[in-house]
Design an enzyme around this catalytic site. Structure first.
Site, PDB file in Angstrom:
ATOM      1  N   CYS A   1       2.537  -2.985   7.046  1.00  0.00           N
ATOM      2  CA  CYS A   1       2.838  -4.077   6.121  1.00  0.00           C
ATOM      3  C   CYS A   1       3.953  -3.653   5.172  1.00  0.00           C
ATOM      4  CB  CYS A   1       1.573  -4.467   5.381  1.00  0.00           C
ATOM      5  SG  CYS A   1       0.313  -5.248   6.430  1.00  0.00           S
TER       6      CYS A   1
ATOM      7  N   HIS B   1       0.821  -1.213   0.000  1.00  0.00           N
ATOM      8  CA  HIS B   1       0.000   0.000   0.000  1.00  0.00           C
ATOM      9  C   HIS B   1       0.850   1.257   0.000  1.00  0.00           C
ATOM     10  CE1 HIS B   1       0.738   0.942   4.304  1.00  0.00           C
ATOM     11  NE2 HIS B   1       0.787  -0.362   4.448  1.00  0.00           N
TER      12      HIS B   1
END
Length: 264
Positions: free
Chosen positions: A187, A171
């Site tokens: 992440c 992302h």
């Protein structure tokens, strides 16, 4: 965002004693210092300023390079040790992107598949996050809608094993200093400019492979395989994030009934 000046700099005549006007800036970055591929982006009603060049040094910028790994064309290979992500091309090259990796992201050791893609995704902490650190995430239990203040940034690629959502994502991020480093949470983060570049090119079903440490050392060298440092957690009061989300443009701030969980 610093708006462009209405007037260009003037060169004084030889008889003038005035000095040159300051160089125009966009988002605090002088125009002459904007790095190709990292300039002003207008996307779905949002305005992303240029990435300051101090964050784009060395490996910390997108590049088309000879692919140094072992994966087949069409695969994404993430080297979470070197903080690099490769999208492998048919001709033996690869687009290489710098990434930031969160504490839990470093524990990823299995292959996944991209089964969902979202533009300007929403975010809410998972139940595990709320149980583990309620003092950090409890204020956001209602979720944060997509926008400039959202920790998932401009795009998210959702990683699955079979039909199971792993809650890991590739992302965007608004934390520019995290790229090339390890964070206390998160992440696999990319500059918003990079994830916007990658997003339309990668189809659903793309395989994502995690490179192990021994291969990272063998391929990238020991120094690169250990690049970056772990950053301390940065806490922003919930009211500031919600206020920024409300003012950031479409989609409009509202009920968070469809907010997506995001695993750290």
């Amino acid at each position: 965002m610093t708006a462009l000046s209405a007037c260009a700099a003037r060169v004084p005549s030889s008889a003038s004693t005035s000095t040159l006007s300051p160089e125009q800036q966009i988002g605090g970055v002088p125009i002459s210092q904007i790095v190709d591929g990292y300039g002003l982006i207008e996307d779905a009603g949002y305005r992303l300023p240029p990435v300051p060049p101090k964050y784009l040094q060395g490996l910390n910028r997108r590049a088309l390079v000879p692919y140094p790994g072992y994966e087949s064309a069409g695969t994404i290979e993430a080297d979470l040790h070197a903080k690099l992500l490769y999208w492998v091309q048919d001709d033996g090259s690869a687009w290489r992107f710098p990434v930031g990796v969160g504490r839990q992201g470093l524990s990823m050791s299995y292959d996944t598949t991209i089964k969902r893609k979202e533009k300007w995704p929403s975010w809410t902490p998972t139940q595990n996050m709320l149980r583990r650190e309620p003092e950090v995430y409890g204020e956001f239990a209602g979720g944060v809608p997509g926008g400039l203040a959202n920790p998932l940034g401009a795009r998210a690629l959702y990683l699955y094993q079979g039909s199971r959502d792993t809650y890991y994502r590739i992302h965007g991020t608004n934390d520019l200093a995290s790229i090339g480093n390890s964070g206390s949470a998160g992440c696999i983060r990319m500059f918003n400019h990079d994830v916007i570049f990658l997003f339309p090119k990668v189809p659903l079903g793309t395989k994502v492979v995690i490179r192990d440490y021994s291969d990272s050392v063998a391929i990238e060298g020991e120094a690169v395989a250990n690049r970056g440092y772990e950053q301390p957690a940065t806490r922003v009061p919930a009211e500031e994030i919600y206020a920024a989300a409300a003012e950031s443009g479409p989609p409009q701030f509202g009920a968070a009934s469809n907010v997506e969980s995001f695993g750290y």
